[in-house]
Design an enzyme around this catalytic site. Structure first.
Site, PDB file in Angstrom:
ATOM      1  N   SER A 148      49.146 -20.659  46.359  1.00  0.00           N
ATOM      2  CA  SER A 148      47.786 -21.139  46.130  1.00  0.00           C
ATOM      3  C   SER A 148      47.250 -20.468  44.879  1.00  0.00           C
ATOM      4  CB  SER A 148      46.903 -20.776  47.330  1.00  0.00           C
ATOM      5  OG  SER A 148      45.532 -20.916  47.021  1.00  0.00           O
ATOM      6  N   TYR A 161      43.934 -15.340  54.503  1.00  0.00           N
ATOM      7  CA  TYR A 161      44.663 -16.483  53.950  1.00  0.00           C
ATOM      8  C   TYR A 161      45.187 -16.178  52.550  1.00  0.00           C
ATOM      9  CZ  TYR A 161      45.537 -21.042  51.835  1.00  0.00           C
ATOM     10  OH  TYR A 161      46.117 -22.093  51.175  1.00  0.00           O
TER      11      TYR A 161
END
Length: 269
Positions: A148, A161
């Site tokens: 990400s 996360y």
């Protein structure tokens, strides 16, 4: 300049985790359109079977289903056992499945905070190691780990996360260097906000139309793999530019800025 390698997806066998929806489904559809056979992995068996049937019908490829919850520590070993029973030798592994919760770290239970660690880190490492070792033994194959743009700096209100995605990024870069020249490749895909259920189920105030589509991210990822890249930024340019901040500013300031942006997007709730 990255040199394009000689590679064709046609006739290859690819496994995609988190394939029942969102970016995983987009990867499966794009791979099938390029002639790849698929192994689809996710929790929802009915959604997987419906997707597999559609891929067989529309693209005339083989599509197999493995129902597995990657939040279960035993899931990776059961996936490997299923592949062995099917007699499938993978050419490409796409570790796409991920879980993330927004909000303050101490506002959630420890069980909730551990779920992304198991899904995004433990299961990814396990599948990468076991299936990658088989590829290494025969000297061919590839792994695409989906990280990400949040992996490049700490992000308050998405703390666990993004920490797991940092592990994906750093592990993958290190292993890619270790196995260089082996015939097996590792690539990291680092998309930015993508219009999937991941965001529709979150409290973010950002509109989906302002995000990259799952289809465009999947297409660009697979194109970058053919180009031989180690790190792919399959989103818009601003996503890549955002990762430069952590290389320029002091870490404390970077974290504060990331927290401000995260809060402005509604992730603090």
């Amino acid at each position: 300049m990255v040199k394009q390698i000689r590679f064709s997806y046609k006739g290859k066998f690819a496994l995609v985790t988190g394939a029942s929806k969102g970016l995983g489904k987009a990867y499966a559809e794009e791979l099938a359109a390029r002639g790849s056979n698929l192994v689809l992995v996710a929790r929802s068996k009915s959604e997987l079977e419906a997707l597999a049937e559609a891929l067989r019908r529309d693209y005339k490829v083989r599509a197999e289903v493995i129902q597995a919850d990657l939040g279960d520590l035993s899931a990776p070993s059961r996936i490997v056992e299923s592949l062995e029973r099917m007699g499938i030798e993978l050419d490409l592994l796409i570790n796409n499945a991920a879980v993330g919760y927004s909000g303050k770290f101490f506002s959630r239970s420890v069980e909730e905070e551990l779920t992304p660690v198991i899904v995004n880190a433990h299961s990814l490492v396990a599948l990468m190691h076991v299936l990658g070792k088989k590829m290494m033994a025969r000297g061919s194959g590839g792994i695409i780990n989906v990280a990400s743009n949040g992996a490049f700096q700490p992000i308050p209100y998405n703390a666990t996360y993004t920490a797991t995605k940092a592990l994906v990024l750093l592990l993958s870069e290190a292993v890619a260097q270790e196995i260089k020249g082996s015939g097996v490749r590792v690539m990291i895909a680092s998309p930015g906000p993508t219009a999937t259920e991941f965001f529709t189920q979150s409290p973010t105030t950002v509109k989906l139309e302002k995000m990259d589509s799952a289809q465009s991210v999947a297409r660009r990822t697979l194109d970058d793999y053919i180009r031989g890249k180690v790190l792919s930024y399959p989103g818009r340019f601003s996503t890549r530019a955002g990762t430069w901040i952590s290389r320029i500013l002091p870490r404390e300031l970077t974290t504060a800025l990331a927290g401000h942006i995260s809060k402005s997007m509604g992730f603090d709730r």
